[in-house]
Scaffold this motif. Structure first.
Motif, PDB file in Angstrom:
ATOM      1  N   LEU A  40       0.830  -1.210   0.000  1.00 21.87           N
ATOM      2  CA  LEU A  40       0.000   0.000   0.000  1.00 21.87           C
ATOM      3  C   LEU A  40       0.861   1.255   0.000  1.00 21.87           C
ATOM      4  O   LEU A  40       0.558   2.236  -0.678  1.00 21.87           O
ATOM      5  N   ARG A  46       4.131   6.158  -5.178  1.00 22.37           N
ATOM      6  CA  ARG A  46       4.146   6.374  -6.632  1.00 22.37           C
ATOM      7  C   ARG A  46       3.129   7.435  -7.038  1.00 22.37           C
ATOM      8  O   ARG A  46       3.444   8.368  -7.784  1.00 22.37           O
TER       9      ARG A  46
ATOM     10  N   PHE B  27     -13.465   4.442  -5.177  1.00 22.63           N
ATOM     11  CA  PHE B  27     -14.426   3.413  -4.783  1.00 22.63           C
ATOM     12  C   PHE B  27     -15.209   3.762  -3.530  1.00 22.63           C
ATOM     13  O   PHE B  27     -16.308   3.302  -3.342  1.00 22.63           O
ATOM     14  N   PHE B  97      -8.628  -4.928  -2.091  1.00 19.18           N
ATOM     15  CA  PHE B  97      -8.421  -3.583  -1.560  1.00 19.18           C
ATOM     16  C   PHE B  97      -7.183  -2.955  -2.188  1.00 19.18           C
ATOM     17  O   PHE B  97      -7.177  -1.815  -2.623  1.00 19.18           O
ATOM     18  N   THR B  98      -6.114  -3.737  -2.231  1.00 18.31           N
ATOM     19  CA  THR B  98      -4.870  -3.253  -2.812  1.00 18.31           C
ATOM     20  C   THR B  98      -5.061  -2.923  -4.283  1.00 18.31           C
ATOM     21  O   THR B  98      -4.574  -1.916  -4.769  1.00 18.31           O
ATOM     22  N   ALA B 101      -6.539   0.307  -4.800  1.00 18.60           N
ATOM     23  CA  ALA B 101      -5.610   1.412  -4.526  1.00 18.60           C
ATOM     24  C   ALA B 101      -4.611   1.618  -5.652  1.00 18.60           C
ATOM     25  O   ALA B 101      -3.877   2.593  -5.662  1.00 18.60           O
ATOM     26  N   GLU B 102      -4.586   0.680  -6.594  1.00 19.59           N
ATOM     27  CA  GLU B 102      -3.638   0.772  -7.704  1.00 19.59           C
ATOM     28  C   GLU B 102      -4.176   1.617  -8.851  1.00 19.59           C
ATOM     29  O   GLU B 102      -3.494   1.779  -9.866  1.00 19.59           O
ATOM     30  N   VAL B 103      -5.359   2.140  -8.702  1.00 16.29           N
ATOM     31  CA  VAL B 103      -5.996   2.888  -9.786  1.00 16.29           C
ATOM     32  C   VAL B 103      -5.103   4.039 -10.235  1.00 16.29           C
ATOM     33  O   VAL B 103      -4.523   4.756  -9.432  1.00 16.29           O
ATOM     34  N   GLU B 104      -4.983   4.185 -11.534  1.00 17.94           N
ATOM     35  CA  GLU B 104      -4.246   5.312 -12.071  1.00 17.94           C
ATOM     36  C   GLU B 104      -5.146   6.550 -12.088  1.00 17.94           C
ATOM     37  O   GLU B 104      -6.319   6.472 -12.416  1.00 17.94           O
ATOM     38  N   HIS B 105      -4.608   7.665 -11.706  1.00 19.09           N
ATOM     39  CA  HIS B 105      -5.404   8.879 -11.667  1.00 19.09           C
ATOM     40  C   HIS B 105      -4.697   9.995 -12.419  1.00 19.09           C
ATOM     41  O   HIS B 105      -3.476  10.066 -12.421  1.00 19.09           O
TER      42      HIS B 105
END
Lengths: 340, 106
Positions: A40, A46, B27, B97-98, B101-105
């Motif tokens: 996380l 990043r 989300f 969940f992880t 959280a990896e979504v590109e924005h």
């Protein structure tokens, strides 16, 4: 420490949780912390660094607000905070189940002990902090066992740090003092390294000292502990060869840090060495995420003086009292080696 | 009776396209995020606690010998294995969940 209070023995060198369910729950909390500080955190770092111009690291509320709302950052922040809350709540609860027996096992409370400094807080969200409860030492020890994610179960991380501490150039090490020793893991490691030296651990919190004494006695290590704030050292002028402080200075106000350095300069003999391990001030400028993470730790993990310490030019403070100061920073960790 | 045309995006009968969790832009909002994480974390820890009891090794059960469960003498090695297993267990629970959280924005 032995007897009825520790029916389930020890986990590493810490008193085992009172029940299997408590121990299992805390294993899960450790795993949760590993997720928060591993994958996380990597995602959050990043995204945070991509969200602002890394060539001009902004600081302050606008930057923090922009980074904090990134989904990956808010998830990391929330999971880490939750894991901290779960950790302290259950560790305190598990020892509470056998409070009377465990208190009886501790070294007797010292009468006439000095007052606790008013600036002490509930560091790292530990309820009552280092000083607010008789069992705070046990709670802190198991809590930090989880903090280290199993890497310090047998004091191995602390021992490795102590092994790396430079001794005075003349090799004379008769008296060693560890400031803010908490439960004394480094203090006992210093005695193992300098077997002939008189080794002291001091800490302003009585529960830490009581537990540190009990723990060292159980280990059969001949070290001395005293309840004493680092800014009020009771050692004579030029009477100490080596002073060590690990993760102390980011937990005191800058003004107190100044007084501590003055006291250490007073008690160290010419050629004596003051070794400080603490957080790396470069973290404030290394990247947007790095700066944000330190701000978050200050405001959300009850490290009220951390950010001010990082911006305080601690090296310059040492330079005013020591003839030679070496600095080595790597990631979040830094070491200052100051020679009197 | 008409039959919906699955190729027509305007057709109200057409089921919505499945959205991978990692494609969700945001989300949950922060206040809800707090609640979700806390509930999920507590649930995961309690599930592990139950699983840990169910996974007691044969050696541990023999050592138990009729004594209360909370007096099982678990050694450090077993505790380390259990901690590693807990991490694997929670990793599975938090994988979605992880991923979120990896979504590109932008």
């Amino acid at each position: 420490m032995s007897g009825a209070g520790v029916l389930r023995g020890y986990r590493g060198t810490a008193v085992a949780p009172t029940t299997l369910d408590d121990e299992s729950y805390l294993e899960a909390v450790q795993a949760l912390r590993g997720i928060a500080t591993g994958p996380l955190r990597a995602h959050a770092e990043r995204d945070a660094n991509a969200s602002v111009d890394v060539s001009a690291v902004p600081t302050g509320a606008p930057s923090h607000q922009r980074i904090a709302v990134l989904p990956s950052v808010s998830v990391r922040d929330r999971v880490l905070r939750t894991s901290q809350d779960m950790l302290w709540r259950r560790v305190a609860a598990t020892y509470e189940r056998r409070r009377d027996e465990l208190v009886d096992l501790l070294d007797p409370d010292a009468s006439g002990a000095p007052a606790v400094p008013s600036y002490l807080g509930d560091y790292h969200l530990q309820p009552g902090g280092y000083h607010g409860d008789a069992l705070a030492g046990l709670v802190y020890h198991y809590g930090t066992k989880i903090f280290w994610l199993g890497a310090n179960d047998r004091d191995e991380a602390k021992t490795a740090i102590v092994e790396s501490v430079p001794a005075p150039a003349d090799g004379e090490v008769g008296v060693v003092v560890e400031l803010a020793c908490s439960v004394g893991q480094s203090t006992t490691a210093f005695k193992a390294r300098f077997a002939d030296a008189e080794v002291w651990g001091i800490d302003p919190a009585a529960p830490m000292i009581r537990y540190a004494r009990t723990r060292a006695h159980r280990m059969g290590v001949d070290v001395r502990f005293a309840q004493c704030a680092a800014e009020d050292l009771a050692f004579g002028d030029a009477s100490v060869d080596l002073v060590f402080a690990s993760l102390l200075f980011h937990e005191v106000p800058v003004e107190v840090a100044r007084r501590i350095v003055e006291q250490v300069a007073r008690v160290l003999r010419p050629g004596g060495v003051f070794v400080v391990n603490d957080m790396n001030p470069d973290a404030l400028t290394a990247s947007p995420w790095s700066e944000y993470e330190r701000w978050w730790d200050t405001t959300h993990n009850s490290e009220p003086y951390e950010y001010a310490f990082l911006g305080s030019d601690f090296g310059a403070l040492l330079g005013r009292h020591f003839r030679d100061v070496e600095f080595a920073g790597r990631g979040i960790n830094a070491r200052w080696t100051a020679t009197r | 009776m008409s039959v919906a045309d699955p190729a027509d995006p305007a057709d109200p009968v057409q089921p919505p396209a499945f959205v991978e969790p990692a494609e969700l832009p945001v989300f949950v909002e922060p206040p809800l995020l707090d609640a979700v994480v806390q509930v999920l974390a507590e649930l995961a820890a309690e599930l592990w606690t139950v699983k840990r009891r169910l996974d007691l090794t044969e050696q541990e059960l023999v050592a138990l010998g009729g004594r209360p469960l909370d007096e099982i003498p678990i050694g450090d090695a077993e505790a380390s294995r259990s901690a590693a297993a807990a991490r694997e267990f929670l990793d599975g629970i938090f994988r979605a969940f992880t991923a979120a959280a990896e979504v590109e924005h932008p």
